[in-house]
Design an enzyme around this catalytic site. Structure first.
Site, PDB file in Angstrom:
ATOM      1  N   GLU A 147      -4.394   9.984  -5.317  1.00 10.26           N
ATOM      2  CA  GLU A 147      -5.658   9.270  -6.544  1.00 10.26           C
ATOM      3  C   GLU A 147      -5.724   9.228  -8.429  1.00 10.26           C
ATOM      4  OE1 GLU A 147      -8.741   6.324  -4.509  1.00 10.26           O
ATOM      5  OE2 GLU A 147      -8.009   7.260  -3.910  1.00 10.26           O
ATOM      6  N   LYS A 189       0.701  -1.235  -0.010  1.00 11.50           N
ATOM      7  CA  LYS A 189       0.201  -0.200  -0.082  1.00 11.50           C
ATOM      8  C   LYS A 189       0.900   1.137  -0.134  1.00 11.50           C
ATOM      9  CE  LYS A 189      -3.882   2.434   1.307  1.00 11.50           C
ATOM     10  NZ  LYS A 189      -5.392   2.376   2.625  1.00 11.50           N
TER      11      LYS A 189
END
Ligand SMILES: NC(=O)c1ccc[n+]([C@@H]2O[C@H](COP(=O)([O-])OP(=O)(O)OC[C@H]3O[C@@H](n4cnc5c(N)ncnc54)[C@H](O)[C@@H]3O)[C@@H](O)[C@H]2O)c1
Ligand SMILES: [Zn+2]
Length: 360
Positions: A235, A225
């Site tokens: 994002e 992650k």
């Protein structure tokens, strides 16, 4: 203790993974903290707070506990205000640490409070659910829910430390632990065949909370992650791969009114649906789909949800906040450890996938 560093947004976040390292905590804290701070917990986790508060006191930090009622409904603007006003009343200052001890609910709420109190005070995440240890506590996203929808208000704010002690999982209910395993399988599917194989071989040890197996799994997920977040904090691109299984999963949660099916269970079913779409589009083999589903079931996760109203699921998918122009972009596997993101899947394939996971 395994250490992973995440560099994002001009800050450096040290993430430590181990089992039972609370006593070493004073050495692991950032330098220059104020002598007063806050520990935020929920009612189920508050029993884990006293030893932490004691160790902090020994390190010269008086930590004031703030207890929030357990449950997703507590991730609200009302509780954010309660925390902020409590911090102000207690006289917390710029260098006062806010310690989020709990699952993703506490992590998101306390993270938001730390990000905004005095425009940002040092945040220390001490995640106590498997989901929070492998996912929610990593990456610097925080949020609260509005009556209009989940996670609609929040910020990006990297914690100074994430202290992951897998021994804290001992009291976690089985269903929550198993739910977290869905995210573990997800990491294997999207990025790391080696992790997938490790979980396959060690699933019994993992499920009995064997310290060595758990540490290996959690540390590998955290590193995966962290590397995705470093490449794409906000994002815009590759972080989308973390959404594997979540497009259908979020819709299932919404259709089940966030009570019938837990997040991890919904993601598990969503991964089955996505792997089916992939196979139908000629992107993945039947073997890939079967290996994934076998592992999900070995984890104790469902891959079906009988009696689903397909219309409802499709409608919920179009309402998802990651949807643009009413068409969800899917993350689909090519093989174990490799996915493609931003795939536009024809409606009939989506419907067929929902049928295989129990739609009517
Ligand atoms: N910020 C992010 O990037 C991110 C990512 C994924 C999920 N989330 C958020 O995380 C939340 C879900 O997290 P969660 O699954 O950890 O839920 P949670 O925090 O509600 O915890 C689940 C349950 O376990 C209890 N609990 C926690 N730790 C325990 C322990 N050690 N022993 C006994 N009981 C314990 C809690 O009180 C709660 O009842 C959602 O709000 C979701 O939006 C955020
Ligand atoms: Zn998830």
């Amino acid at each position: 203790v395994r250490e992973i560093t995440l560099k994002a947004g001009g800050a450096e976040c040290r993430i430590l993974v181990g089992a039972g390292f609370l006593e070493k905590l004073p050495d692991l804290l950032p330098r220059g903290l104020a002598p007063k701070g806050a520990v935020v917990v929920d009612g189920h986790v508050k029993k884990l707070a006293p030893p932490l508060i004691k160790v902090l006191a020994e390190a010269g930090i008086a930590a004031i506990p703030f207890v929030i009622p357990p449950g997703e409904r507590s991730k609200s603007l009302a509780n954010l205000e309660k925390l902020l006003r409590g911090f102000a009343r207690e006289g917390l200052e710029r260098k006062s640490p806010v310690i989020a001890l709990g699952g993703g609910m506490v992590g998101d709420l306390a993270g938001f409070a730390a990000a905004t109190f005095l425009r940002g005070v040092p945040l220390i995440q001490v995640p106590t659910t498997l989901l929070a240890q492998v996912d929610a506590a990593i990456g610097g996203k925080n949020a609260v829910n509005l009556p209009e929808g989940k996670n609609l208000v929040g910020t990006f704010y990297q914690p100074a430390r994430v202290l992951i002690d897998t021994a804290l999982l001992a009291t976690l209910p089985e269903r929550d632990f198993v739910g977290g395993l869905a995210e573990v399988v997800k990491y294997g599917m999207i990025l790391d065949e080696g992790l997938f194989t490790f979980v396959e071989k060690n699933i019994a040890a993992i499920r009995r909370l064997d310290a060595a197996a758990l540490k290996e799994v959690v540390a590998r997920c955290v590193a995966l992650k962290a590397s995705v977040v470093e490449r794409d904090e906000r994002e815009g691109g590759v972080r989308a791969v973390l959404n594997y299984g979540h497009t259908v999963g979020h819709a299932l949660e919404a259709v089940g009114e966030y009570s019938r099916v837990h997040h991890g269970e919904a993601v598990s079913i969503g991964m089955e649906a996505a792997a089916f779409m992939s196979m139908r589009l000629g992107m993945a083999s039947l073997e890939t789909l079967e290996a994934q589903n076998r592992l999900l079931r070995a984890c104790g996760l469902p891959t079906r949800m009988p009696g689903l109203a397909r219309r409802e699921v499709l409608k919920a998918m179009q309402r998802d906040k990651k949807v643009r122009d009413g068409r969800p972009a899917f993350v689909l596997p090519e093989k174990i450890g490799k996915v493609r993101f931003g795939v536009d899947v024809p409606d009939d394939v989506v419907e067929a996938a929902l049928k295989t996971v129990g739609g009517k």
